[in-house]
Design a protein around this motif. Structure first.
Motif, PDB file in Angstrom:
ATOM      1  N   THR A  63       2.482 -14.378  92.432  1.00 21.84           N
ATOM      2  CA  THR A  63       2.457 -14.506  90.978  1.00 21.84           C
ATOM      3  C   THR A  63       2.288 -13.131  90.339  1.00 21.84           C
ATOM      4  O   THR A  63       1.345 -12.405  90.690  1.00 21.84           O
ATOM      5  N   CYS A  64       3.189 -12.783  89.426  1.00 22.70           N
ATOM      6  CA  CYS A  64       3.035 -11.522  88.690  1.00 22.70           C
ATOM      7  C   CYS A  64       1.688 -11.587  87.975  1.00 22.70           C
ATOM      8  O   CYS A  64       1.418 -12.528  87.231  1.00 22.70           O
ATOM      9  N   GLN A  65       0.838 -10.596  88.216  1.00 18.34           N
ATOM     10  CA  GLN A  65      -0.517 -10.638  87.682  1.00 18.34           C
ATOM     11  C   GLN A  65      -0.598 -10.268  86.203  1.00 18.34           C
ATOM     12  O   GLN A  65      -1.677 -10.269  85.615  1.00 18.34           O
ATOM     13  N   TYR A  66       0.559  -9.951  85.612  1.00 20.43           N
ATOM     14  CA  TYR A  66       0.563  -9.651  84.172  1.00 20.43           C
ATOM     15  C   TYR A  66       1.143 -10.798  83.353  1.00 20.43           C
ATOM     16  O   TYR A  66       0.587 -11.179  82.334  1.00 20.43           O
ATOM     17  N   CYS A  67       2.270 -11.367  83.814  1.00 15.21           N
ATOM     18  CA  CYS A  67       2.904 -12.411  82.988  1.00 15.21           C
ATOM     19  C   CYS A  67       2.793 -13.802  83.603  1.00 15.21           C
ATOM     20  O   CYS A  67       3.129 -14.790  82.963  1.00 15.21           O
ATOM     21  N   GLY A  68       2.326 -13.871  84.857  1.00 18.96           N
ATOM     22  CA  GLY A  68       2.083 -15.186  85.469  1.00 18.96           C
ATOM     23  C   GLY A  68       3.310 -15.841  86.082  1.00 18.96           C
ATOM     24  O   GLY A  68       3.244 -16.980  86.532  1.00 18.96           O
TER      25      GLY A  68
ATOM     26  N   CYS B  85       3.546  -7.854  91.027  1.00 20.03           N
ATOM     27  CA  CYS B  85       4.080  -7.585  89.686  1.00 20.03           C
ATOM     28  C   CYS B  85       5.587  -7.833  89.688  1.00 20.03           C
ATOM     29  O   CYS B  85       6.277  -7.462  90.634  1.00 20.03           O
ATOM     30  N   CYS B  86       6.102  -8.445  88.613  1.00 15.12           N
ATOM     31  CA  CYS B  86       7.549  -8.648  88.519  1.00 15.12           C
ATOM     32  C   CYS B  86       8.174  -7.329  88.035  1.00 15.12           C
ATOM     33  O   CYS B  86       7.469  -6.472  87.486  1.00 15.12           O
ATOM     34  N   HIS B  87       9.476  -7.160  88.244  1.00 15.73           N
ATOM     35  CA  HIS B  87      10.117  -5.900  87.879  1.00 15.73           C
ATOM     36  C   HIS B  87      10.063  -5.604  86.379  1.00 15.73           C
ATOM     37  O   HIS B  87       9.767  -4.472  85.992  1.00 15.73           O
ATOM     38  N   PRO B  88      10.335  -6.616  85.520  1.00 13.86           N
ATOM     39  CA  PRO B  88      10.242  -6.322  84.069  1.00 13.86           C
ATOM     40  C   PRO B  88       8.848  -5.819  83.661  1.00 13.86           C
ATOM     41  O   PRO B  88       8.742  -4.844  82.901  1.00 13.86           O
ATOM     42  N   CYS B  89       7.782  -6.451  84.164  1.00 10.74           N
ATOM     43  CA  CYS B  89       6.427  -6.007  83.826  1.00 10.74           C
ATOM     44  C   CYS B  89       6.168  -4.610  84.377  1.00 10.74           C
ATOM     45  O   CYS B  89       5.528  -3.776  83.735  1.00 10.74           O
ATOM     46  N   ASN B  90       6.674  -4.350  85.579  1.00 11.48           N
ATOM     47  CA  ASN B  90       6.480  -3.051  86.216  1.00 11.48           C
ATOM     48  C   ASN B  90       7.139  -1.945  85.402  1.00 11.48           C
ATOM     49  O   ASN B  90       6.563  -0.874  85.203  1.00 11.48           O
TER      50      ASN B  90
HETATM   51 ZN   LIG Z   1       5.558 -10.050  85.048  1.00 12.54          ZN
END
Ligand SMILES: [Zn+2]
Length: 198
Positions: A111-116, A146-151
């Motif tokens: 799970t991306c820890q920023y956007c879930g 982390c997902c790529h967009p959030c990264n």
């Molecule tokens: Zn994300």
């Protein structure tokens, strides 16, 4: 509602008799997963209720949470545990905490820890919460899935600078425990949560 896992008096002497001597369904209650905590309350293992009960009866562990099922013998009705805690602290070997991309993703449940967003491992990257360029280290506490967009959005900023917030504080975990936990999560008791995600 409590399910009665009954044993006839004939089986009183063999409290831990093979499942074949139990009524249908009893075996399931005795095989239900039990979370094992170290004396420090750190989760260290998962075992079957039958094994957990033996540890409690031997005075090695105590019941912290019950699972609502009973094991009946002629004289006693024993409550089956859902969570037990060892009375003496047991040292856990250090190598069980190997830091790797795979284990970080496992800890963060993909799970991306920023956007879930939950994504396959191939679509996730690791983010240094405190960027490496600003002194952040590669540790359990500073790496998150982390997902790529959030990264891309976060770049070389601290989360707050990018207007982003971590879903939860990253921390080290015990891989051995977590593998079991991941496998059993679907069947596990809500009573485990406060010990696993404190
Ligand atoms: Zn994300």
């Amino acid at each position: 509602m409590e399910h009665e896992a009954g044993l006839t008096s004939r089986h009183a002497a063999g409290l831990f008799a093979p499942a074949a001597t139990h009524r249908p369904g009893d075996g399931h209650a005795l095989l239900a997963p039990v979370l094992v905590l170290n004396a420090s309350y750190e989760p260290i293992n998962v075992c079957a209720a039958r094994r957990a009960l033996v540890l409690v009866l031997k005075g090695v562990a105590m019941t912290e949470e019950e699972n609502g099922h009973f094991l009946h013998s002629a004289r006693v009705a024993m409550r089956l545990p859902s969570v037990i805690r060892l009375l003496e602290y047991r040292r856990i070997p250090h190598q069980s905490r190997a830091l790797s991309r795979k284990n970080i993703l496992l800890r963060d449940r993909n799970t991306c820890q920023y956007c879930g967003t939950v994504l396959p491992s191939s679509e996730l990257t690791l983010d240094h919460v405190i960027p490496r360029s600003r002194g952040g280290s590669s540790t359990w506490e500073n790496l998150v899935a982390c997902c790529h967009p959030c990264n891309r959005r976060k770049g070389n900023q601290f989360p707050a600078e990018a207007g982003m917030k971590l879903m939860r504080e990253p921390r080290a975990f015990n891989l051995h425990t977590s593998r079991h936990i991941m496998r059993l999560m679907g069947r596990s008791d809500d009573k485990w949560r406060k010990y696993l995600f404190y």
